[in-house]
Enzyme design. Structure first.
Site, PDB file in Angstrom:
ATOM      1  N   TYR A 133      86.107  20.338  56.459  1.00 16.23           N
ATOM      2  CA  TYR A 133      87.333  19.968  57.180  1.00 16.23           C
ATOM      3  C   TYR A 133      88.187  21.193  57.481  1.00 16.23           C
ATOM      4  O   TYR A 133      88.656  21.378  58.607  1.00 16.23           O
ATOM      5  CB  TYR A 133      88.116  18.951  56.359  1.00 16.23           C
ATOM      6  CG  TYR A 133      89.410  18.512  56.998  1.00 16.23           C
ATOM      7  CD1 TYR A 133      89.408  17.566  58.015  1.00 16.23           C
ATOM      8  CD2 TYR A 133      90.636  19.033  56.576  1.00 16.23           C
ATOM      9  CE1 TYR A 133      90.595  17.158  58.607  1.00 16.23           C
ATOM     10  CE2 TYR A 133      91.820  18.628  57.160  1.00 16.23           C
ATOM     11  CZ  TYR A 133      91.794  17.690  58.172  1.00 16.23           C
ATOM     12  OH  TYR A 133      92.973  17.290  58.756  1.00 16.23           O
ATOM     13  N   SER A 152      95.611  21.377  61.211  1.00 16.81           N
ATOM     14  CA  SER A 152      96.018  21.068  59.839  1.00 16.81           C
ATOM     15  C   SER A 152      96.592  22.340  59.252  1.00 16.81           C
ATOM     16  O   SER A 152      96.248  23.444  59.694  1.00 16.81           O
ATOM     17  CB  SER A 152      94.802  20.605  59.027  1.00 16.81           C
ATOM     18  OG  SER A 152      95.086  20.602  57.645  1.00 16.81           O
TER      19      SER A 152
END
Length: 254
Positions: A161, A148
């Site tokens: 996350y 990400s």
């Protein structure tokens, strides 16, 4: 994305989290590029439906169930995938969970942290480990880890996350050095905020902010990421390993 050149002709690829969102887009694009694909997902009904949709479009796709939090499930999935495909040339570690979206460091609970790490970090490691014998035998094995762009700029209220995806980037580099001797490449793709089910929790105002701050000022769609995955799986990327490629329309330019 509908590739005009079948860069993955004859390749055998396993895509985790392939029942929806980015994973489904990857599976479709990889199959269109000529590969035989197994999509694996914890959503049993949905993974079979996803596979059936692609088969109906004359693609060679099979659906399997896997729980990345369960090592035995991972091993069983890889065994079944290799039996189905007759081996394995590529692995796309796409499956992950968010869970911590919207929670501050103080609000985040230990169980949520552990779940995110178990799936996103440990699951990526265990799935890669289980696939290594087949990838070694391939001679042109490629592992793609979905990271990400959030660790690259430090997204807030998403700590578990972000930490997990930072770990995925670090693992990518370490695995690339370890597996280079086996002619296996390992690279990470780092998308920005993509319009998929998994990002439905993100407020509309934040989606607008992302769009405004991108060099390419529009929403990011799943198919925007597929080309990078196909390239990284193909022979065009055989001398590229240990890299993290941001695919975010220019939101982050490391």
């Amino acid at each position: 994305m509908k590739p005009s050149i079948r860069l993955l002709e004859g390749r055998r690829v396993l895509v985790t989290g392939g029942a929806r969102g980015l994973g489904f887009a990857f599976a479709e694009s990889i199959a269109r590029a000529g590969a035989r694909v197994v999509i694996a997902d914890i959503l049993a009904d949905r993974v079979q439906q996803a596979a059936a949709e692609l088969v109906a479009m004359d693609m060679d796709v099979t659906g399997l169930v896997v729980d990345l939090a369960d090592p035995a499930s991972i091993d069983a999935c890889v065994t079944a995938a290799c039996q189905c495909l007759g081996g394995l040339d590529g692995l796309v570690n796409n499956a992950s969970v968010t869970n911590s979206g919207g929670k501050t460091c103080e609000e985040l609970d230990i169980d949520t942290w552990d779940t995110v790490m178990k799936v996103n970090v440990r699951g990526t490691w265990l799935m890669t480990r289980a696939c290594l014998p087949a990838l070694r035998q391939s001679g042109t094995g490629a592992v793609i880890n979905l990271a990400s762009d959030t660790p690259l700029w430090g997204a807030t209220n998403l700590l578990a996350y972000v930490a997990s995806k930072g770990a995925v980037i670090a693992m990518t580099r370490s695995l690339a050095r370890e597996l280079g001797k086996d002619n296996i490449t390992v690279n990470a793709i780092a998308p920005g905020l993509v319009l998929v089910e998994a990002t439905a929790y993100v407020p509309e105002a934040r989606h607008r902010l992302y769009t405004e701050q991108r060099a390419i000022q529009r929403a990011q769609l799943p198919e925007d990421v597929s080309g990078a995955v196909i390239f990284a799986l193909s022979d065009l990327a055989r001398f590229i390993t240990g890299q993290t490629l941001p695919v975010n329309g220019g939101f982050v330019m490391p």
